[in-house]
Design an enzyme around this catalytic site. Structure first.
Site, PDB file in Angstrom:
ATOM      1  N   LYS A   1     -14.867   1.488  14.371  1.00 26.51           N
ATOM      2  CA  LYS A   1     -13.573   0.808  14.482  1.00 26.51           C
ATOM      3  C   LYS A   1     -12.977   0.977  15.867  1.00 26.51           C
ATOM      4  O   LYS A   1     -12.481   0.044  16.479  1.00 26.51           O
ATOM      5  CB  LYS A   1     -12.596   1.454  13.480  1.00 26.51           C
ATOM      6  CG  LYS A   1     -12.220   0.554  12.366  1.00 26.51           C
ATOM      7  CD  LYS A   1     -11.387   1.289  11.361  1.00 26.51           C
ATOM      8  CE  LYS A   1     -11.863   0.856   9.999  1.00 26.51           C
ATOM      9  NZ  LYS A   1     -11.152   1.489   8.924  1.00 26.51           N
TER      10      LYS A   1
ATOM     11  N   ASN B   1       0.853  -1.193   0.000  1.00 27.96           N
ATOM     12  CA  ASN B   1       0.000   0.000   0.000  1.00 27.96           C
ATOM     13  C   ASN B   1       0.884   1.237   0.000  1.00 27.96           C
ATOM     14  O   ASN B   1       2.111   1.128   0.061  1.00 27.96           O
ATOM     15  CB  ASN B   1      -0.972  -0.023   1.191  1.00 27.96           C
ATOM     16  CG  ASN B   1      -0.233  -0.057   2.520  1.00 27.96           C
ATOM     17  OD1 ASN B   1       0.408   0.916   2.901  1.00 27.96           O
ATOM     18  ND2 ASN B   1      -0.293  -1.194   3.212  1.00 27.96           N
TER      19      ASN B   1
ATOM     20  N   PHE C   1      -5.230   4.171  14.308  1.00 28.39           N
ATOM     21  CA  PHE C   1      -5.331   5.091  13.175  1.00 28.39           C
ATOM     22  C   PHE C   1      -6.387   4.542  12.234  1.00 28.39           C
ATOM     23  O   PHE C   1      -6.584   3.332  12.171  1.00 28.39           O
ATOM     24  CB  PHE C   1      -3.999   5.178  12.420  1.00 28.39           C
ATOM     25  CG  PHE C   1      -3.056   6.210  12.979  1.00 28.39           C
ATOM     26  CD1 PHE C   1      -2.444   6.015  14.201  1.00 28.39           C
ATOM     27  CD2 PHE C   1      -2.801   7.380  12.271  1.00 28.39           C
ATOM     28  CE1 PHE C   1      -1.580   6.965  14.721  1.00 28.39           C
ATOM     29  CE2 PHE C   1      -1.940   8.337  12.779  1.00 28.39           C
ATOM     30  CZ  PHE C   1      -1.324   8.132  14.006  1.00 28.39           C
TER      31      PHE C   1
ATOM     32  N   LYS D   1       8.730 -18.051  -9.065  1.00 30.62           N
ATOM     33  CA  LYS D   1       8.079 -16.907  -9.701  1.00 30.62           C
ATOM     34  C   LYS D   1       6.843 -17.365 -10.486  1.00 30.62           C
ATOM     35  O   LYS D   1       6.912 -18.351 -11.234  1.00 30.62           O
ATOM     36  CB  LYS D   1       9.086 -16.232 -10.643  1.00 30.62           C
ATOM     37  CG  LYS D   1       8.580 -14.946 -11.230  1.00 30.62           C
ATOM     38  CD  LYS D   1       9.657 -14.274 -12.060  1.00 30.62           C
ATOM     39  CE  LYS D   1       9.062 -13.107 -12.808  1.00 30.62           C
ATOM     40  NZ  LYS D   1      10.025 -12.508 -13.725  1.00 30.62           N
TER      41      LYS D   1
ATOM     42  N   LYS E   1     -12.365  -2.153  18.228  1.00 32.48           N
ATOM     43  CA  LYS E   1     -10.986  -2.531  18.537  1.00 32.48           C
ATOM     44  C   LYS E   1     -10.566  -2.122  19.951  1.00 32.48           C
ATOM     45  O   LYS E   1      -9.430  -2.371  20.361  1.00 32.48           O
ATOM     46  CB  LYS E   1     -10.038  -1.915  17.497  1.00 32.48           C
ATOM     47  CG  LYS E   1     -10.359  -2.374  16.057  1.00 32.48           C
ATOM     48  CD  LYS E   1      -9.295  -1.969  15.069  1.00 32.48           C
ATOM     49  CE  LYS E   1      -9.747  -2.295  13.652  1.00 32.48           C
ATOM     50  NZ  LYS E   1      -8.633  -2.367  12.707  1.00 32.48           N
TER      51      LYS E   1
ATOM     52  N   ASP F   1      -5.089  -5.986   5.080  1.00 30.36           N
ATOM     53  CA  ASP F   1      -6.193  -6.784   5.616  1.00 30.36           C
ATOM     54  C   ASP F   1      -6.130  -8.223   5.117  1.00 30.36           C
ATOM     55  O   ASP F   1      -6.601  -9.137   5.777  1.00 30.36           O
ATOM     56  CB  ASP F   1      -7.536  -6.161   5.210  1.00 30.36           C
ATOM     57  CG  ASP F   1      -7.771  -4.846   5.952  1.00 30.36           C
ATOM     58  OD1 ASP F   1      -7.300  -4.743   7.103  1.00 30.36           O
ATOM     59  OD2 ASP F   1      -8.410  -3.936   5.392  1.00 30.36           O
TER      60      ASP F   1
END
Ligand code: C5P
Length: 398
Positions: free
Chosen positions: A336, A209, A322, A288, A340, A278
């Site tokens: 969230k 990401n 975050f 490969k 959490k 996730d």
């Protein structure tokens, strides 16, 4: 700031040795008792007499020189030092310290030292970037040695790139921070995660990401500046870890979970700034993956949610999460935070200009379990980190 502190300043053989004279002078002016230990190569650049005059103390140079009391004295010096600073530190001295070698007086003293050690590398760019040097620096970092610099710029040899020793003022400031130890978070252990995890598909590819790690690194730096002992669990980033922070590297979500669980129980403060994938490829290929000319379907399996796991196990820690959202993520953020079991959540809309991945600035809101929210204006990530630290200090049981 440094009144009464005993600092041993190790000077090694690089052209930046001349800047160590200014550093010695600054440390002395801040009130420290400064003892200089030089390598022979350093003495080729700057005369010991210069340091002797500046510090008012004899300069230590050769290992087996008369008077023989020195042999005992160098161990005593190492034992009594409140801080050892090596500036400039050549690739050679860095290698010795990483490998535990003691070919000269300075390296011997470094091995005997029990105090924190601050190292300011200075060398030619190619030497600095050599994998051997990079591995040695990683070893030192992992052992808690504080690295300051090097900076990028034009070097004495004409090369452009990283390798220039940090300015003496910056090294002196890092020394003061290390010795201050009296910040509002002194004696507190903190754990920070940062960066974006990489989930391997095969030996050459991963799912990643856009997280740069800047926000998490700024939080680690800010908590350390407030006196906390900080462990930074970092996914791969292009950033140098902040001075004085212990770095644990973790590539994937599973590796990050393991690193976090290894040290979270002793942490009173936990800030989860990492962008954890996730999902990960269910069965990463050992070779490969080749193209077949048709569509390719990848099966992903869900990663454990580290923050949620800590939230379930929480025993009095301050847990900060975050959430990177697109659009108005207030309701999703609150859900969230509660699911959490975090103490507060830093919500940012990564699509807003000046916010999100890679930027040096951020626009965030703090969300609280009772549904309250505090919006912060556009700030540098360092400033956001300072606000997070303030909030943690406010929430910590005294
Ligand atoms: O659910 P989401 O990924 O938006 O949650 C973000 C928060 O949860 C961040 O603090 C992140 O570090 C943490 N997280 C985690 N483990 C995951 C996913 C997210 O700790 N697998």
């Amino acid at each position: 700031m440094l009144a009464g502190k005993k600092i041993v300043l190790g000077v090694t053989g690089g052209i930046a040795a001349y800047k160590a004279v200014d550093l010695a002078s600054r440390l002395k002016k801040s009130g420290a008792e400064v003892r200089v230990v030089m390598t022979e190569a350093a003495a080729a650049f700057v005369r010991p007499l210069t340091f002797r005059t500046i510090t008012g103390n004899p300069v230590h140079l050769r290992q087996f020189e008369e008077p023989r009391v020195w042999n005992v004295e160098h161990v005593a010096l190492a034992e009594q030092a409140d801080l050892v600073v090596v500036a400039p530190a050549t690739a050679q001295t860095i290698a010795c310290l990483a490998l535990g070698l003691a070919p000269d007086l300075l390296a011997t003293m470094l091995l005997a030292a029990r105090s924190p050690i601050l190292v300011a590398p200075a060398m030619n760019t190619a030497m600095y970037l050599h994998p051997a040097t990079q591995e040695h620096l990683a070893t030192l970092r992992a052992r808690g040695v504080v690295l300051v610099g090097p900076e990028a710029g034009t070097l004495a040899c004409g090369a452009e790139g990283p390798g220039r020793m940090s300015e003496p003022a910056e090294i002196a400031a890092a020394a003061e921070r290390l010795l201050a130890g009296g910040g509002p978070l002194a004696g507190r252990q903190a754990l920070v995660t940062a960066g974006g995890t990489r989930e391997r598909l095969d030996p050459v590819r991963y799912i990643g990401n856009f997280s740069s790690g800047k926000m998490g690194y700024a939080v680690a730096e800010s908590l350390a500046a407030a006196g906390a002992t900080v462990t930074l669990v970092s996914a791969p980033t292009a950033l140098a870890p902040p001075a004085g922070v212990r770095l644990l590297e973790a590539e994937s979500a599973l590796a990050m979970r393991e690193a976090v669980l290894s040290c979270w129980e002793t942490s009173e403060i936990v800030v989860m700034a990492a962008a954890v994938a996730d999902y990960r490829p269910a069965a990463p290929a050992t070779g490969k993956i080749r193209k077949t000319g048709g569509d390719f379907t990848l099966t992903l399996t869900e990663n454990p949610d580290i923050l949620a796991e800590l939230g379930r196990r929480k025993q009095g820690q301050i847990l900060v999460g975050f959430a990177a959202e697109t659009g108005d993520g207030h309701a999703r953020g609150l859900e969230k935070l509660r699911r959490k079991n975090a103490d507060f959540l830093v919500l940012n809309d990564v699509t807003r200009p000046g916010a999100g991945f890679g930027a040096d600035t951020n626009i965030v809101s703090f969300l609280y379990p009772d549904g309250q929210a505090r919006e912060l204006p556009l700030l540098s990530k360092r400033e956001v980190a300072a606000r997070i630290t303030e909030e943690i200090i406010r929430l910590l049981p005294q």
